[in-house]
Design a protein around this motif. Structure first.
Motif, mmCIF file in Angstrom:
data_model
loop_
_atom_site.group_PDB
_atom_site.id
_atom_site.type_symbol
_atom_site.label_atom_id
_atom_site.label_comp_id
_atom_site.label_asym_id
_atom_site.label_seq_id
_atom_site.Cartn_x
_atom_site.Cartn_y
_atom_site.Cartn_z
ATOM 1 N N ALA A 159 0.571 -1.371 -0.047
ATOM 2 C CA ALA A 159 -0.546 0.187 -0.017
ATOM 3 C C ALA A 159 0.568 1.067 0.134
ATOM 4 C CB ALA A 159 -0.873 -0.206 1.116
ATOM 5 N N LEU A 160 1.555 0.958 0.980
ATOM 6 C CA LEU A 160 3.068 2.433 0.769
ATOM 7 C C LEU A 160 3.840 2.313 -0.373
ATOM 8 C CD1 LEU A 160 4.343 2.367 4.128
ATOM 9 C CD2 LEU A 160 2.376 4.049 3.134
ATOM 10 N N GLU A 161 4.545 1.071 -1.085
ATOM 11 C CA GLU A 161 4.430 1.809 -2.115
ATOM 12 C C GLU A 161 4.058 2.397 -3.462
ATOM 13 O OE1 GLU A 161 7.968 1.850 -2.542
ATOM 14 O OE2 GLU A 161 8.980 0.774 -0.629
ATOM 15 N N ASP A 162 2.757 1.430 -3.480
ATOM 16 C CA ASP A 162 1.836 2.079 -4.123
ATOM 17 C C ASP A 162 1.485 3.399 -4.419
ATOM 18 O OD1 ASP A 162 1.324 -0.416 -5.506
ATOM 19 O OD2 ASP A 162 -0.277 -1.430 -4.914
ATOM 20 N N THR A 163 1.092 3.532 -3.073
ATOM 21 C CA THR A 163 1.139 5.184 -2.870
ATOM 22 C C THR A 163 1.724 6.097 -2.994
ATOM 23 O OG1 THR A 163 -0.577 4.318 -0.865
ATOM 24 C CG2 THR A 163 0.018 6.935 -1.460
ATOM 25 N N GLY A 164 2.683 5.456 -2.800
ATOM 26 C CA GLY A 164 4.357 6.302 -3.144
ATOM 27 C C GLY A 164 4.684 6.694 -4.840
ATOM 28 N N VAL A 165 4.633 5.729 -5.480
ATOM 29 C CA VAL A 165 4.505 5.816 -6.809
ATOM 30 C C VAL A 165 3.155 6.812 -7.585
ATOM 31 C CG1 VAL A 165 3.939 4.207 -8.967
ATOM 32 C CG2 VAL A 165 5.260 3.631 -7.157
ATOM 33 N N GLY A 166 1.597 6.977 -6.780
ATOM 34 C CA GLY A 166 0.961 7.332 -7.752
ATOM 35 C C GLY A 166 1.307 9.451 -7.509
ATOM 36 N N ALA A 167 1.714 8.971 -5.606
ATOM 37 C CA ALA A 167 1.863 10.335 -5.647
ATOM 38 C C ALA A 167 3.220 10.930 -6.315
ATOM 39 C CB ALA A 167 2.749 11.076 -4.089
ATOM 40 N N TYR A 168 4.434 10.491 -6.412
ATOM 41 C CA TYR A 168 5.367 11.572 -7.357
ATOM 42 C C TYR A 168 4.189 11.507 -8.720
ATOM 43 C CZ TYR A 168 8.682 10.370 -4.465
ATOM 44 O OH TYR A 168 10.895 10.187 -3.327
ATOM 45 N N ASN A 169 3.468 10.555 -9.702
ATOM 46 C CA ASN A 169 3.634 10.468 -10.605
ATOM 47 C C ASN A 169 2.562 11.886 -10.640
ATOM 48 O OD1 ASN A 169 4.466 8.527 -11.975
ATOM 49 N ND2 ASN A 169 3.042 6.935 -12.082
ATOM 50 N N GLY A 170 2.012 11.666 -9.146
ATOM 51 C CA GLY A 170 0.089 12.342 -9.533
ATOM 52 C C GLY A 170 1.016 14.098 -9.419
ATOM 53 N N ALA A 171 2.340 14.365 -9.340
ATOM 54 C CA ALA A 171 2.784 15.920 -8.796
ATOM 55 C C ALA A 171 3.872 16.338 -9.664
ATOM 56 C CB ALA A 171 3.490 16.073 -7.533
ATOM 57 N N GLU A 191 10.703 3.636 -6.996
ATOM 58 C CA GLU A 191 9.827 3.351 -6.117
ATOM 59 C C GLU A 191 9.006 2.313 -6.608
ATOM 60 O OE1 GLU A 191 9.272 4.020 -3.227
ATOM 61 O OE2 GLU A 191 10.597 5.896 -2.437
ATOM 62 N N ALA A 192 8.466 1.873 -7.697
ATOM 63 C CA ALA A 192 8.019 1.540 -8.640
ATOM 64 C C ALA A 192 8.436 0.314 -8.838
ATOM 65 C CB ALA A 192 7.806 1.897 -10.276
ATOM 66 N N ARG A 193 9.997 -0.378 -8.455
ATOM 67 C CA ARG A 193 10.543 -1.637 -8.525
ATOM 68 C C ARG A 193 10.459 -2.349 -7.321
ATOM 69 N NH1 ARG A 193 15.910 -1.478 -12.204
ATOM 70 N NH2 ARG A 193 15.752 -0.570 -13.271
ATOM 71 N N HIS A 194 10.276 -1.036 -6.253
ATOM 72 C CA HIS A 194 9.801 -1.856 -4.794
ATOM 73 C C HIS A 194 7.968 -2.048 -5.087
ATOM 74 C CE1 HIS A 194 12.767 1.525 -2.662
ATOM 75 N NE2 HIS A 194 13.374 0.533 -3.722
ATOM 76 N N ARG A 199 5.271 -7.116 -4.475
ATOM 77 C CA ARG A 199 3.744 -8.259 -5.524
ATOM 78 C C ARG A 199 3.977 -9.318 -5.723
ATOM 79 N NH1 ARG A 199 -0.557 -5.150 -7.650
ATOM 80 N NH2 ARG A 199 -1.058 -3.191 -6.130
ATOM 81 N N SER A 200 5.434 -9.277 -6.090
ATOM 82 C CA SER A 200 5.824 -10.733 -5.901
ATOM 83 C C SER A 200 6.104 -11.493 -5.288
ATOM 84 C CB SER A 200 7.386 -10.761 -6.733
ATOM 85 O OG SER A 200 7.212 -9.873 -8.432
ATOM 86 N N LEU A 201 6.765 -10.794 -3.692
ATOM 87 C CA LEU A 201 6.780 -11.842 -2.919
ATOM 88 C C LEU A 201 5.155 -12.345 -2.038
ATOM 89 C CD1 LEU A 201 9.168 -9.657 -0.835
ATOM 90 C CD2 LEU A 201 9.945 -11.673 -1.956
ATOM 91 N N LEU A 202 4.529 -11.268 -2.875
ATOM 92 C CA LEU A 202 2.701 -11.644 -1.823
ATOM 93 C C LEU A 202 2.130 -12.629 -2.953
ATOM 94 C CD1 LEU A 202 1.424 -8.504 -1.070
ATOM 95 C CD2 LEU A 202 1.530 -10.130 0.483
ATOM 96 N N ASN A 203 1.979 -12.997 -3.969
ATOM 97 C CA ASN A 203 2.275 -13.465 -5.368
ATOM 98 C C ASN A 203 3.204 -14.045 -6.511
ATOM 99 O OD1 ASN A 203 -0.224 -15.063 -6.267
ATOM 100 N ND2 ASN A 203 -1.108 -13.806 -7.001
ATOM 101 N N PRO A 204 3.998 -14.925 -5.364
ATOM 102 C CA PRO A 204 4.894 -15.131 -6.779
ATOM 103 C C PRO A 204 4.191 -15.765 -8.242
ATOM 104 C CG PRO A 204 5.534 -15.829 -4.388
ATOM 105 C CD PRO A 204 4.154 -15.598 -4.774
ATOM 106 N N ALA A 210 2.531 -5.938 -12.894
ATOM 107 C CA ALA A 210 1.514 -5.453 -13.057
ATOM 108 C C ALA A 210 0.293 -4.874 -13.345
ATOM 109 C CB ALA A 210 2.681 -5.450 -14.530
ATOM 110 N N GLY A 211 -0.759 -5.782 -12.105
ATOM 111 C CA GLY A 211 -1.797 -5.529 -11.742
ATOM 112 C C GLY A 211 -2.831 -4.333 -12.937
ATOM 113 N N ASP A 212 -3.928 -4.693 -13.183
ATOM 114 C CA ASP A 212 -5.156 -3.916 -13.712
ATOM 115 C C ASP A 212 -5.766 -2.538 -12.610
ATOM 116 O OD1 ASP A 212 -4.777 -5.094 -15.574
ATOM 117 O OD2 ASP A 212 -6.924 -6.481 -15.131
ATOM 118 N N ASN A 213 -5.179 -2.659 -11.363
ATOM 119 C CA ASN A 213 -5.105 -1.846 -10.720
ATOM 120 C C ASN A 213 -4.270 -0.890 -10.147
ATOM 121 O OD1 ASN A 213 -3.836 -3.802 -8.990
ATOM 122 N ND2 ASN A 213 -4.175 -2.996 -6.938
#
Length: 248
Positions: A159-171, A191-194, A199-204, A210-213
């Motif tokens: 959640a933190l990494e996804d939020t961080g990527v969206g934050a940089y992209n949005g600003a 941050e995108a690599r993070h 995500r790969s650790l959670l669902n190898p 690169a999920g649709d969400n």
């Protein structure tokens, strides 16, 4: 909490280990950006109506313009650095996570600490009066998050990494100084690599990296979120009050 390994110690003792991201390469890039960012202070865009970061109505406000965006990023990097510091220094870190997970989480810890210290150094050198205009060290509370629970930690990291990527992209569009835009582009790529690694650790062996969400099927682009969308989410962990009056 055990003492965290310092960045200096990491750079002098850990650069030969195999990892999905090389800390030495990131550090060299960050060092170059520190020199670049601090050598072009005169090029920084002046916030509208001199809306610099600082105390307003009894609370610290992130400000506007390039300084406002960099201060916003600094707040988010403080959060991520604090989170991973708690993770890797947890009493059960060595037993809760397997070797691969410990490697990835330790890498992320070092990267986020470097990001945090970069912004602190760059802003201290660039702000007209850093004594009053530099965002203070924030305090955090993770509520009921159990740092000894693998899934809780990894889901929070995602959640933190996804939020961080969206934050940089949005600003990014708010940045007018090329050097700082370059900085944001380099950091958001890390941050995108993070985010992908977590995500790969959670669902190898899945397509979650690169999920649709997070990557839209229509244009293949990652998400972008305005500060007003990001701060309420990140603010759930930040206990130090501050405002973002001049950011969209």
């Amino acid at each position: 909490m055990k003492n965290a390994v310092t960045v200096k110690e990491q750079l002098t003792s850990g650069t030969n280990r195999r990892s999905f991201l090389k800390i030495s390469g990131l550090t060299m890039a960050a060092t170059g950006l520190i020199l670049t960012g601090c050598s072009n202070d005169d090029d920084v865009s002046a916030p509208v109506d001199n809306q610099l970061p600082g105390i307003r109505n009894g609370k610290f406000d992130l400000g506007a313009g390039d300084f406002g965006v960099l201060t916003y990023a600094y707040a988010l990097e403080q959060l991520e650095a604090d989170f991973y510091t708690r993770v890797v220094n947890g009493n059960n870190f060595g037993t809760v996570f397997n070797a691969e997970e410990r490697q990835v989480l330790t890498d992320l810890y070092h990267h986020e600490v470097i990001h945090r210290e970069f912004f602190k150094t760059a802003l201290t050198g660039a702000l007209p009066n850093p004594a009053s205009q530099l965002l203070p060290n924030l305090e955090f509370n993770y509520g009921a998050l159990n740092f000894s629970n693998r899934l809780e930690v990894l889901n929070t990291a995602q959640a933190l990494e996804d939020t961080g990527v969206g934050a940089y992209n949005g600003a990014g569009y708010l940045i007018t100084t090329p050097d700082y835009l370059l900085l944001a582009g380099k950091i958001v790529s890390v941050e995108a690599r993070h985010a992908s690694a977590i995500r790969s650790l959670l669902n190898p062996n899945s397509n979650d990296f690169a999920g649709d969400n997070i990557v839209t099927a229509s244009n293949g682009l990652d998400s972008a979120k305005k500060p007003s969308e990001v701060l309420p989410v990140a603010g759930g962990f930040i206990t130090t009050p501050f405002t973002a009056t001049f950011l969209p």
